[in-house]
Design a protein around this motif. Structure first.
Motif, PDB file in Angstrom:
ATOM      1  N   SER A  57      26.064  31.650 -43.933  1.00 41.53           N
ATOM      2  CA  SER A  57      25.664  30.816 -45.056  1.00 41.53           C
ATOM      3  C   SER A  57      26.836  30.517 -45.989  1.00 41.53           C
ATOM      4  O   SER A  57      27.533  31.426 -46.432  1.00 41.53           O
ATOM      5  CB  SER A  57      24.560  31.537 -45.843  1.00 41.53           C
ATOM      6  N   ARG A  58      27.016  29.241 -46.294  1.00 40.77           N
ATOM      7  CA  ARG A  58      28.065  28.818 -47.216  1.00 40.77           C
ATOM      8  C   ARG A  58      27.916  29.518 -48.560  1.00 40.77           C
ATOM      9  O   ARG A  58      28.887  30.002 -49.136  1.00 40.77           O
ATOM     10  CB  ARG A  58      27.998  27.302 -47.404  1.00 40.77           C
ATOM     11  N   GLU A  59      26.690  29.600 -49.058  1.00 39.60           N
ATOM     12  CA  GLU A  59      26.462  30.224 -50.358  1.00 39.60           C
ATOM     13  C   GLU A  59      26.788  31.706 -50.341  1.00 39.60           C
ATOM     14  O   GLU A  59      27.343  32.233 -51.296  1.00 39.60           O
ATOM     15  CB  GLU A  59      25.027  29.984 -50.821  1.00 39.60           C
ATOM     16  N   LYS A  60      26.460  32.402 -49.248  1.00 39.32           N
ATOM     17  CA  LYS A  60      26.778  33.834 -49.151  1.00 39.32           C
ATOM     18  C   LYS A  60      28.288  34.049 -49.082  1.00 39.32           C
ATOM     19  O   LYS A  60      28.813  34.984 -49.697  1.00 39.32           O
ATOM     20  CB  LYS A  60      26.093  34.464 -47.934  1.00 39.32           C
ATOM     21  N   VAL A  61      28.996  33.185 -48.370  1.00 34.22           N
ATOM     22  CA  VAL A  61      30.457  33.298 -48.298  1.00 34.22           C
ATOM     23  C   VAL A  61      31.056  33.038 -49.673  1.00 34.22           C
ATOM     24  O   VAL A  61      31.946  33.762 -50.117  1.00 34.22           O
ATOM     25  CB  VAL A  61      31.046  32.350 -47.235  1.00 34.22           C
ATOM     26  N   ARG A  62      30.566  32.042 -50.370  1.00 34.05           N
ATOM     27  CA  ARG A  62      31.047  31.738 -51.719  1.00 34.05           C
ATOM     28  C   ARG A  62      30.793  32.926 -52.652  1.00 34.05           C
ATOM     29  O   ARG A  62      31.650  33.299 -53.449  1.00 34.05           O
ATOM     30  CB  ARG A  62      30.352  30.491 -52.251  1.00 34.05           C
ATOM     31  N   GLU A  63      29.630  33.535 -52.529  1.00 27.18           N
ATOM     32  CA  GLU A  63      29.288  34.711 -53.337  1.00 27.18           C
ATOM     33  C   GLU A  63      30.213  35.887 -53.002  1.00 27.18           C
ATOM     34  O   GLU A  63      30.686  36.585 -53.903  1.00 27.18           O
ATOM     35  CB  GLU A  63      27.827  35.078 -53.043  1.00 27.18           C
TER      36      GLU A  63
END
Length: 131
Positions: A106-112
């Protein structure tokens, strides 16, 4: 295959000089090839922002003498086992280490994950390279 499109690009003189030096060193004769490569790199670097799932590497430089930074970085990775695929720890000198963390998900999990790594005391630099 789509027909190539011709575009005009204005490049400041100082950049042209640097570019020509690199082209000579690499034996590249075509400005078009250089611009195409630069555009591919730009697209690869920024297109992940448009995707739900991403794959790549988080490069991280840190001072392992500060606090418990090694343990904190491992703990953070364990919080994101759904996106952390693997990692490599590299000793640069007596104080500095580098991590290469392979990620996929997930893009959002990587960003987090990147955000939490950045907040860790002792981290000097983070570079995200997604493909």
């Amino acid at each position: 295959m789509p027909k190539p499109m011709r575009v005009g690009v204005y490049i400041p003189e100082d950049l042209v000089g640097e570019l020509e030096a690199i082209m000579r060193e690499k034996g590249i004769k075509s400005f078009s090839k250089i611009v195409q490569e630069a555009l591919r790199l730009y697209i690869a670097e920024h297109s992940w922002k448009l995707k739900d799932r991403v794959t790549g590497i988080i490069g991280l430089l840190y001072d392992h003498e500060i606090g418990h930074v090694d343990e904190e970085l491992v703990d953070i990775q364990h919080m994101y086992l759904d996106v952390v695929v693997s990692y490599m720890h590299i000793h640069l000198d007596e104080r500095n280490c580098m991590l290469a963390i392979a990620v996929r998900g997930s893009r959002e999990k990587v960003r987090e994950l990147v955000g939490n790594l950045e907040k860790t005391k002792g981290v000097k630099l983070i570079r995200l390279m997604l493909v």
